[in-house]
Scaffold this active site. Sequence first.
Site, mmCIF file in Angstrom:
data_model
loop_
_atom_site.group_PDB
_atom_site.id
_atom_site.type_symbol
_atom_site.label_atom_id
_atom_site.label_comp_id
_atom_site.label_asym_id
_atom_site.label_seq_id
_atom_site.Cartn_x
_atom_site.Cartn_y
_atom_site.Cartn_z
ATOM 1 N N ASN A 216 -64.740 -30.663 -28.255
ATOM 2 C CA ASN A 216 -63.184 -30.152 -27.952
ATOM 3 C C ASN A 216 -62.883 -31.367 -26.885
ATOM 4 O OD1 ASN A 216 -60.630 -29.343 -27.166
ATOM 5 N ND2 ASN A 216 -61.609 -27.477 -25.933
ATOM 6 N N TRP A 217 -61.864 -32.258 -27.579
ATOM 7 C CA TRP A 217 -61.461 -33.347 -26.906
ATOM 8 C C TRP A 217 -60.437 -32.895 -25.674
ATOM 9 C CZ3 TRP A 217 -61.727 -38.290 -30.459
ATOM 10 C CH2 TRP A 217 -62.859 -38.453 -31.115
ATOM 11 N N LYS A 218 -59.758 -31.932 -25.832
ATOM 12 C CA LYS A 218 -58.608 -31.502 -25.244
ATOM 13 C C LYS A 218 -57.436 -32.566 -25.165
ATOM 14 C CE LYS A 218 -61.690 -28.396 -22.686
ATOM 15 N NZ LYS A 218 -62.123 -27.761 -21.453
ATOM 16 N N HIS B 259 -58.584 -20.479 -27.351
ATOM 17 C CA HIS B 259 -59.207 -21.279 -26.313
ATOM 18 C C HIS B 259 -58.872 -20.731 -24.997
ATOM 19 C CE1 HIS B 259 -60.544 -24.153 -23.474
ATOM 20 N NE2 HIS B 259 -61.705 -24.394 -24.113
ATOM 21 N N GLU C 156 -57.776 -21.988 -22.284
ATOM 22 C CA GLU C 156 -56.786 -22.809 -21.569
ATOM 23 C C GLU C 156 -55.363 -22.552 -22.482
ATOM 24 O OE1 GLU C 156 -58.642 -26.555 -21.830
ATOM 25 O OE2 GLU C 156 -60.130 -25.945 -20.406
ATOM 26 N N GLU D 93 -67.185 -18.740 -24.120
ATOM 27 C CA GLU D 93 -66.872 -19.611 -23.372
ATOM 28 C C GLU D 93 -66.544 -18.972 -21.873
ATOM 29 O OE1 GLU D 93 -65.914 -23.708 -25.154
ATOM 30 O OE2 GLU D 93 -64.136 -22.589 -24.901
ATOM 31 N N GLY E 68 -65.603 -26.686 -17.312
ATOM 32 C CA GLY E 68 -65.152 -27.990 -16.891
ATOM 33 C C GLY E 68 -65.522 -27.723 -15.444
ATOM 34 N N SER F 70 -69.324 -26.339 -19.677
ATOM 35 C CA SER F 70 -70.332 -27.306 -19.102
ATOM 36 C C SER F 70 -71.519 -27.493 -19.871
ATOM 37 C CB SER F 70 -70.551 -26.984 -17.396
ATOM 38 O OG SER F 70 -69.206 -26.812 -16.918
HETATM 39 P P1 PGA Z 1 -66.397 -28.321 -20.768
HETATM 40 O O1 PGA Z 1 -65.327 -27.511 -21.574
HETATM 41 O O2 PGA Z 1 -67.791 -28.590 -21.557
HETATM 42 O O3 PGA Z 1 -65.671 -29.353 -20.080
HETATM 43 O O4 PGA Z 1 -66.745 -27.223 -19.594
HETATM 44 C C1 PGA Z 1 -65.790 -26.563 -22.856
HETATM 45 C C2 PGA Z 1 -64.402 -26.131 -23.497
HETATM 46 O O5 PGA Z 1 -63.553 -25.882 -22.765
HETATM 47 O O6 PGA Z 1 -64.460 -25.775 -24.683
#
Ligand code: PGA
Length: 247
Positions: A9-11, A94, A96, A164, A170, A209
């Site tokens: 997931n490159w966000k 997600h 976010e 998640e 993150g 993470s």
């Molecule tokens: P992260 O993000 O690996 O940077 O913790 C995972 C995600 O949000 O899918």
Amino acid sequence: MRQPLVAGNWKMHGSRESVVALLGALSTSVKCDAVDVAVCPAFVHLPQALELSASSPVSVGAQDCSAFDEGAYTGEVAAAMLADLGCEWVILGHSERRAYHHESDALVSAKLSAAIAAGLRPIVCVGETRTQRESGEAEAIVAAQLAGALAEHGNLAGLVVAYEPVWAIGTGLTATPEQAQDMHAYIRAELASIPGLDEQATRLLYGGSVKPGNADELFAQVDIDGALVGGAALVAEDFQAIVNAAA
Ligand code: PGA
């Protein structure tokens, strides 16, 4: 047998230049047919990512889609547009999106319908916050997210669920392999009551993470079928190492 899936997931990261560098590296290094590998760049980078990965085993997905089929929805991208472009996957719900765009389980469910109708392969994300975990609500929260997003669909064959924990995204904090396995086993048991899917065939990804240093022990757990990777997916060697760990 569930084939592992590792999805990046490159966000909201990247540029045309970095997409070339990252996918250039991945499309030559990823050779593994024992693992499905996907990358999910920002919408604007999807055509470029599709082109660069065309002759490699890396497939491409989006990070979100609209719940609507088409129409006057400024700024939205329809699932059918993503499928038409050649995308295979779409990440839905997600944390976010839930936190910054107030996405409810009902909206995730509507997006899931749109994704299925368009022929995309959805990766539905669930997970509790730190406060919810500390107050002992983690399972109840995840169960409600699963029921809210998944209950109303006729056919969920091929669905992927990503667990998640919000407190691990993150942050550098990872659920211990035991914590992750316990929740994955719980999710699989919950999926048994959802119509339209086979819970034993449904892939459950861990996210939060995930790094080369913790991937092995996470993937050793019986109910962890791969990972949804954020930060480490932006570094070709790290992402490749996580793919290798899943193989
Ligand atoms: P992260 O993000 O690996 O940077 O913790 C995972 C995600 O949000 O899918």
